[in-house]
Design a protein around this motif. Sequence first.
Motif, PDB file in Angstrom:
ATOM      1  N   ARG A  32     -77.050 126.621  22.996  1.00  0.00           N
ATOM      2  CA  ARG A  32     -77.142 127.111  24.384  1.00  0.00           C
ATOM      3  C   ARG A  32     -78.028 126.187  25.212  1.00  0.00           C
ATOM      4  O   ARG A  32     -77.722 125.849  26.348  1.00  0.00           O
ATOM      5  CB  ARG A  32     -77.711 128.532  24.391  1.00  0.00           C
ATOM      6  N   LEU A  33     -79.134 125.752  24.585  1.00  0.00           N
ATOM      7  CA  LEU A  33     -80.077 124.886  25.290  1.00  0.00           C
ATOM      8  C   LEU A  33     -79.434 123.534  25.622  1.00  0.00           C
ATOM      9  O   LEU A  33     -79.617 122.999  26.723  1.00  0.00           O
ATOM     10  CB  LEU A  33     -81.330 124.678  24.435  1.00  0.00           C
ATOM     11  N   GLN A  34     -78.652 123.013  24.693  1.00  0.00           N
ATOM     12  CA  GLN A  34     -77.995 121.723  24.927  1.00  0.00           C
ATOM     13  C   GLN A  34     -77.060 121.809  26.135  1.00  0.00           C
ATOM     14  O   GLN A  34     -77.021 120.920  26.975  1.00  0.00           O
ATOM     15  CB  GLN A  34     -77.195 121.318  23.683  1.00  0.00           C
ATOM     16  N   ALA A  43     -76.335 120.404  32.090  1.00  0.00           N
ATOM     17  CA  ALA A  43     -76.102 120.846  33.475  1.00  0.00           C
ATOM     18  C   ALA A  43     -77.318 120.503  34.341  1.00  0.00           C
ATOM     19  O   ALA A  43     -77.171 120.017  35.470  1.00  0.00           O
ATOM     20  CB  ALA A  43     -75.830 122.343  33.499  1.00  0.00           C
ATOM     21  N   THR A  44     -78.520 120.713  33.780  1.00  0.00           N
ATOM     22  CA  THR A  44     -79.748 120.394  34.523  1.00  0.00           C
ATOM     23  C   THR A  44     -79.830 118.902  34.818  1.00  0.00           C
ATOM     24  O   THR A  44     -80.193 118.500  35.923  1.00  0.00           O
ATOM     25  CB  THR A  44     -80.991 120.815  33.699  1.00  0.00           C
ATOM     26  N   ARG A  45     -79.484 118.103  33.813  1.00  0.00           N
ATOM     27  CA  ARG A  45     -79.531 116.641  33.993  1.00  0.00           C
ATOM     28  C   ARG A  45     -78.599 116.212  35.133  1.00  0.00           C
ATOM     29  O   ARG A  45     -78.959 115.386  35.979  1.00  0.00           O
ATOM     30  CB  ARG A  45     -79.158 115.959  32.670  1.00  0.00           C
ATOM     31  N   LYS A  80     -68.078 124.020  27.986  1.00  0.00           N
ATOM     32  CA  LYS A  80     -67.449 124.859  29.000  1.00  0.00           C
ATOM     33  C   LYS A  80     -68.516 125.590  29.820  1.00  0.00           C
ATOM     34  O   LYS A  80     -68.428 125.684  31.040  1.00  0.00           O
ATOM     35  CB  LYS A  80     -66.527 125.878  28.317  1.00  0.00           C
ATOM     36  N   GLN A  81     -69.552 126.080  29.082  1.00  0.00           N
ATOM     37  CA  GLN A  81     -70.617 126.820  29.758  1.00  0.00           C
ATOM     38  C   GLN A  81     -71.376 125.891  30.720  1.00  0.00           C
ATOM     39  O   GLN A  81     -71.704 126.281  31.838  1.00  0.00           O
ATOM     40  CB  GLN A  81     -71.580 127.398  28.722  1.00  0.00           C
ATOM     41  N   ALA A  82     -71.624 124.653  30.256  1.00  0.00           N
ATOM     42  CA  ALA A  82     -72.358 123.698  31.091  1.00  0.00           C
ATOM     43  C   ALA A  82     -71.599 123.421  32.384  1.00  0.00           C
ATOM     44  O   ALA A  82     -72.191 123.305  33.455  1.00  0.00           O
ATOM     45  CB  ALA A  82     -72.578 122.404  30.323  1.00  0.00           C
ATOM     46  N   LEU A  83     -70.281 123.362  32.258  1.00  0.00           N
ATOM     47  CA  LEU A  83     -69.435 123.078  33.424  1.00  0.00           C
ATOM     48  C   LEU A  83     -69.645 124.131  34.507  1.00  0.00           C
ATOM     49  O   LEU A  83     -69.679 123.830  35.693  1.00  0.00           O
ATOM     50  CB  LEU A  83     -67.973 123.048  32.975  1.00  0.00           C
ATOM     51  N   SER A  84     -69.823 125.385  34.063  1.00  0.00           N
ATOM     52  CA  SER A  84     -70.010 126.455  35.042  1.00  0.00           C
ATOM     53  C   SER A  84     -71.419 126.431  35.636  1.00  0.00           C
ATOM     54  O   SER A  84     -71.652 126.976  36.709  1.00  0.00           O
ATOM     55  CB  SER A  84     -69.741 127.811  34.387  1.00  0.00           C
ATOM     56  N   GLU A  85     -72.363 125.778  34.938  1.00  0.00           N
ATOM     57  CA  GLU A  85     -73.741 125.733  35.435  1.00  0.00           C
ATOM     58  C   GLU A  85     -73.992 124.561  36.374  1.00  0.00           C
ATOM     59  O   GLU A  85     -75.015 124.513  37.054  1.00  0.00           O
ATOM     60  CB  GLU A  85     -74.727 125.648  34.263  1.00  0.00           C
TER      61      GLU A  85
END
Lengths: 182, 127
Positions: free
Chosen positions: A59-61, A66-68, B59-64
């Motif tokens: 989850r952290l990765q 996204a933060t980066r 996929k989750q990162a894409l939404s964030e």
Amino acid sequence: MTRKPIRHFLILTMFALTVGLVSVPVWAAETTDESSEINDTQAQQIRQNCKQAQSVLQRLQSTDVATRINRGRIYENLLNRLIAPFNSRVGANRYDASTLTGTTSAISQKFIDFKNDYISYADSFSSLLSINCESDPRGFYRLLTNTRSARERVANDIAELNTSIDRYTDTFMMLRTSIEGR
Amino acid sequence: MRVIPNKVTESMDRIPAKWQFVVFLGATLIITIALTILAYSLYLISGTAQLDLSRPGYKQALSEVSPTDTDNYDFSATGDLDRKALDEFKNKYDTLIGKTKGYSAFDPGALSDEQLNLNDTSVIGPQ
């Protein structure tokens, strides 16, 4: 008669191998400091909590990438669309832009450091996720320690970026006071 | 400009006819593999791989990831530097800086033993 083509063939093969070997990324060497060594009880704890820890890490990765991207976009907009044209405009209006330009260079340099350190951190994180903490808790903890150091470097880059941005703000405010006082 | 094609043709002519196709195929394969390795290495080294959200599991990162900012942050490099221009710059500058506050600063504590439940003794069974 057929020696030359064979030589060419060998040269091409050597070239391909050289390119392949040279361009394979060099992974960061694992460090073994005292903080990465664990005793049997700790190893057992890691084995027991392995799945839970890996789920938190995944989850952290995802959040980190996204933060980066989000932070990177902001810094790029700040540097390229706002600060650089402002510095040019200050110079074009015959004001002293040397302090602003110096601080801008510091921000740019810190942004480059942030991007590079994030790459090292992300690589370390990927290695950490690829290791099986149930079968190799010591190896897992060693990589976790490396990843923590890499994350700390990224955090320091952001702190230093913020300091440089604050310095730019101060310089801008001084310039503003001097312009408005005229 | 025609020196290299000529040399290649000369080299190919020296190869017996029945081997020419095999050598040509082998050379093509080697060049393709070398270029693929080079491209993939650049993908890894440049940092593109680490930010590539099309990889599985992102996929989750894409939404964030925030949608592309449509606000206008462009500041003109030409014109007078009067109060109005300074205000315009300061407003845009403050807006952008304010946006960074909404994102994590890679707090090192996120990887601590506590966060990862690595020192939770309650789950340890008999040893």
